[in-house]
Design a protein around this motif. Structure first.
Motif, mmCIF file in Angstrom:
data_model
loop_
_atom_site.group_PDB
_atom_site.id
_atom_site.type_symbol
_atom_site.label_atom_id
_atom_site.label_comp_id
_atom_site.label_asym_id
_atom_site.label_seq_id
_atom_site.Cartn_x
_atom_site.Cartn_y
_atom_site.Cartn_z
ATOM 1 N N ASP A 37 49.036 35.888 45.751
ATOM 2 C CA ASP A 37 48.246 35.027 44.571
ATOM 3 C C ASP A 37 46.862 36.064 43.899
ATOM 4 O O ASP A 37 46.454 36.018 42.699
ATOM 5 N N TRP A 38 46.399 35.346 44.725
ATOM 6 C CA TRP A 38 44.853 35.636 44.570
ATOM 7 C C TRP A 38 44.459 36.846 44.846
ATOM 8 O O TRP A 38 43.616 37.567 43.752
ATOM 9 N N VAL A 39 45.463 37.378 45.439
ATOM 10 C CA VAL A 39 44.711 39.144 45.134
ATOM 11 C C VAL A 39 45.254 39.420 44.072
ATOM 12 O O VAL A 39 44.224 40.232 42.856
ATOM 13 N N TRP A 40 46.817 39.496 43.400
ATOM 14 C CA TRP A 40 46.749 40.422 42.368
ATOM 15 C C TRP A 40 47.479 39.638 40.681
ATOM 16 O O TRP A 40 47.698 40.746 40.514
ATOM 17 N N SER A 41 47.076 38.416 40.790
ATOM 18 C CA SER A 41 47.076 38.118 39.512
ATOM 19 C C SER A 41 46.782 37.928 38.513
ATOM 20 O O SER A 41 45.320 38.166 38.478
ATOM 21 N N ARG A 42 46.826 38.428 37.340
ATOM 22 C CA ARG A 42 45.801 38.756 36.277
ATOM 23 C C ARG A 42 46.106 36.901 35.696
ATOM 24 O O ARG A 42 45.565 37.138 34.614
ATOM 25 N N PHE A 43 46.590 36.004 35.997
ATOM 26 C CA PHE A 43 46.937 34.705 35.132
ATOM 27 C C PHE A 43 45.466 34.380 35.638
ATOM 28 O O PHE A 43 45.630 33.023 34.914
ATOM 29 N N ARG A 44 44.984 34.454 36.961
ATOM 30 C CA ARG A 44 43.989 33.172 38.099
ATOM 31 C C ARG A 44 43.077 33.928 37.534
ATOM 32 O O ARG A 44 42.763 35.192 37.828
ATOM 33 N N PRO A 45 41.749 32.594 37.412
ATOM 34 C CA PRO A 45 40.675 33.565 37.112
ATOM 35 C C PRO A 45 39.563 33.540 38.156
ATOM 36 O O PRO A 45 39.083 34.638 38.165
ATOM 37 N N ASP A 46 40.111 33.464 39.061
ATOM 38 C CA ASP A 46 39.705 33.976 40.873
ATOM 39 C C ASP A 46 40.672 34.991 41.664
ATOM 40 O O ASP A 46 39.687 35.761 42.331
ATOM 41 N N SER A 47 41.069 35.430 41.232
ATOM 42 C CA SER A 47 42.046 36.319 41.269
ATOM 43 C C SER A 47 41.253 38.072 41.788
ATOM 44 O O SER A 47 39.979 37.692 41.035
ATOM 45 N N LEU A 48 41.533 38.412 43.081
ATOM 46 C CA LEU A 48 40.821 39.954 42.739
ATOM 47 C C LEU A 48 40.858 40.775 41.403
ATOM 48 O O LEU A 48 39.801 41.400 40.859
ATOM 49 N N VAL A 49 42.169 40.642 41.029
ATOM 50 C CA VAL A 49 42.540 41.669 39.773
ATOM 51 C C VAL A 49 41.455 41.217 38.519
ATOM 52 O O VAL A 49 41.470 41.911 37.681
ATOM 53 N N ALA A 50 41.248 39.949 38.294
ATOM 54 C CA ALA A 50 41.085 39.239 37.685
ATOM 55 C C ALA A 50 38.831 39.771 37.516
ATOM 56 O O ALA A 50 38.432 39.805 36.468
ATOM 57 N N GLN A 51 38.473 39.374 38.815
ATOM 58 C CA GLN A 51 37.350 40.408 39.111
ATOM 59 C C GLN A 51 36.790 41.575 38.683
ATOM 60 O O GLN A 51 36.383 42.273 37.395
ATOM 61 N N MET A 52 37.881 42.837 38.538
ATOM 62 C CA MET A 52 38.087 43.990 38.468
ATOM 63 C C MET A 52 37.955 43.957 36.429
ATOM 64 O O MET A 52 36.939 44.883 36.068
ATOM 65 N N ARG A 53 38.430 42.701 36.318
ATOM 66 C CA ARG A 53 38.676 42.788 34.357
ATOM 67 C C ARG A 53 36.678 43.105 34.004
ATOM 68 O O ARG A 53 36.860 42.985 32.587
ATOM 69 N N ALA A 124 42.686 51.401 47.555
ATOM 70 C CA ALA A 124 40.439 51.997 47.061
ATOM 71 C C ALA A 124 41.106 52.803 45.651
ATOM 72 O O ALA A 124 42.037 53.029 44.972
ATOM 73 N N VAL A 125 40.413 51.899 44.682
ATOM 74 C CA VAL A 125 40.722 51.299 43.631
ATOM 75 C C VAL A 125 39.319 52.120 42.990
ATOM 76 O O VAL A 125 37.922 51.361 43.723
ATOM 77 N N VAL A 126 39.241 52.537 42.240
ATOM 78 C CA VAL A 126 37.832 53.412 41.334
ATOM 79 C C VAL A 126 38.102 52.839 39.877
ATOM 80 O O VAL A 126 38.066 53.955 39.585
ATOM 81 N N LEU A 127 37.142 52.430 39.320
ATOM 82 C CA LEU A 127 36.815 51.807 37.912
ATOM 83 C C LEU A 127 36.004 52.698 37.144
ATOM 84 O O LEU A 127 35.078 52.731 37.365
ATOM 85 N N LYS A 128 36.329 53.530 36.204
ATOM 86 C CA LYS A 128 35.625 54.088 34.995
ATOM 87 C C LYS A 128 34.720 53.463 34.324
ATOM 88 O O LYS A 128 33.575 52.237 34.036
ATOM 89 N N TYR A 129 35.324 52.366 33.992
ATOM 90 C CA TYR A 129 34.803 50.930 33.406
ATOM 91 C C TYR A 129 35.931 49.286 33.573
ATOM 92 O O TYR A 129 37.190 49.270 34.272
ATOM 93 N N PRO A 130 35.663 48.138 33.414
ATOM 94 C CA PRO A 130 36.450 46.938 33.430
ATOM 95 C C PRO A 130 37.727 47.621 32.764
ATOM 96 O O PRO A 130 38.395 47.938 31.640
ATOM 97 N N ALA A 131 38.987 47.262 33.303
ATOM 98 C CA ALA A 131 40.274 47.503 33.021
ATOM 99 C C ALA A 131 41.438 46.591 33.572
ATOM 100 O O ALA A 131 40.495 45.683 35.211
ATOM 101 N N VAL A 132 42.741 46.004 33.307
ATOM 102 C CA VAL A 132 43.644 45.150 33.478
ATOM 103 C C VAL A 132 44.284 45.751 34.497
ATOM 104 O O VAL A 132 45.623 46.801 33.788
ATOM 105 N N LEU A 133 43.923 45.641 35.832
ATOM 106 C CA LEU A 133 45.142 46.132 37.054
ATOM 107 C C LEU A 133 47.125 45.002 36.439
ATOM 108 O O LEU A 133 46.794 43.822 36.928
ATOM 109 N N ASP A 134 48.166 45.516 35.886
ATOM 110 C CA ASP A 134 49.142 45.243 36.544
ATOM 111 C C ASP A 134 50.261 45.408 37.199
ATOM 112 O O ASP A 134 50.520 46.601 36.885
ATOM 113 N N ILE A 135 50.779 44.594 38.445
ATOM 114 C CA ILE A 135 51.669 45.388 39.218
ATOM 115 C C ILE A 135 53.300 44.049 38.884
ATOM 116 O O ILE A 135 54.052 44.783 39.880
ATOM 117 N N GLY A 136 53.344 44.343 37.715
ATOM 118 C CA GLY A 136 54.134 43.207 37.187
ATOM 119 C C GLY A 136 55.912 43.777 37.176
ATOM 120 O O GLY A 136 57.164 43.678 37.460
#
Length: 290
Positions: A37-53, A124-136
């Protein structure tokens, strides 16, 4: 059968085994759920995916990312872009965001293009600009598989993992599973036997709000799919079954599962359409109620 029930990634999991799990195995399952959940959740503010945002550049993901990125690359190709892990921004635009606003902030918008805007390869993920990864489309299935691996490592060879409809079975006795009616959760439209495989489902009624909005989008438009109302897939692992059940909302069943055929044949599948008719493989069609 012994049962262990807990909440993880915003849904309910129930694990049935032929003998008690024990405190150590239960703790390992809960710890893995929290890590995932900490890695992949886009619903919790402390997740890795949320940081990518809120960031750009390179991001390193855990080992399971390699299988996910390969799966999504195949789905993106087979569905001609309709399944896309960068769909998160489109979901949030129509209201399915971290705050569960469930109110669209504007008209639907397509997801960024795979590899044209962002690159996800291996871990590895390389972002051109902030993005929202969703593995739902495959994430819950992947977590079910990880739970299955924990049970197998602990010596359990007979179990059923049910992640709110995403099922992984192991054992000599098959499990007869009901196929939930897409418009009435108290009824079934058929049954299917599951043995040593995974059964996953997707339906627009599970996360629906407002004027016909739900979480199953065509990434090319960012709009909810209307033609298909429910889909099921039966595959060797839950990650694949989960992904196919989602992809069946935007792809023809025969074309889709043919891309995932293995030595024992292609996965089984079923699509139910808004006009009431169903299409699928024999294993599903033979179990439909008339």
């Amino acid at each position: 059968m012994e049962s262990f029930t807990f909440e993880a990634i915003g849904t309910l999991f129930e694990i049935g085994t032929d003998r008690p799990l024990g405190d150590a195995v239960e703790w390992t399952l809960l710890r893995e759920a929290e890590r995932f959940d900490w890695v992949w959740s886009r619903f919790r503010p402390d997740s890795l995916v949320a940081q990518m945002r809120a960031g750009t550049g390179r991001w390193d993901l855990p080992a399971e990312s390699a299988a996910l990125s390969e799966l999504y690359a195949r789905l993106y190709r087979v569905t001609k872009g309709a399944v896309n892990p960068w769909i998160g921004s489109s979901l949030e635009r129509i209201g399915y965001g971290p705050g569960y606003e469930l109110v669209p902030s504007g008209a639907p918008e397509p997801a960024p293009l795979w590899d044209a805007d962002h690159v996800w390869e291996g871990t590895a993920v390389v972002l051109k600009y902030p993005a929202v990864l969703d593995i739902g489309a495959a994430g819950k299935g992947l977590l079910v598989d990880r739970f299955g691996a924990i049970l197998a490592d602990a010596g359990h060879d007979e179990f059923v993992i049910d992640g709110s409809g995403d099922i992984l079975h192991a054992g000599a006795e098959p499990l007869r599973a009901a196929l939930e009616h897409p418009y009435n959760a108290d009824e079934a439209i058929g049954v299917i036997d599951v043995q040593g495989r995974s059964l996953c489902a997707s339906a627009g009624n599970r996360r629906a709000w407002g004027d016909g909005f739900h979480h199953l989008l065509d990434a090319r438009t960012g709009a909810p799919v209307r033609a298909v109302v429910a889909a099921w897939a039966l595959a060797d692992d839950a990650m694949t079954a989960d992904a196919l059940a989602t992809a069946l909302f935007v792809a023809r069943g025969p074309d889709l599962v043919a891309e995932f055929a293995g030595p024992d044949g292609a996965p089984e599948w079923l699509q139910v359409f808004s006009d009431g008719h169903a299409e699928g493989s024999p294993a599903f069609l033979e179990g439909l109620f008339t």
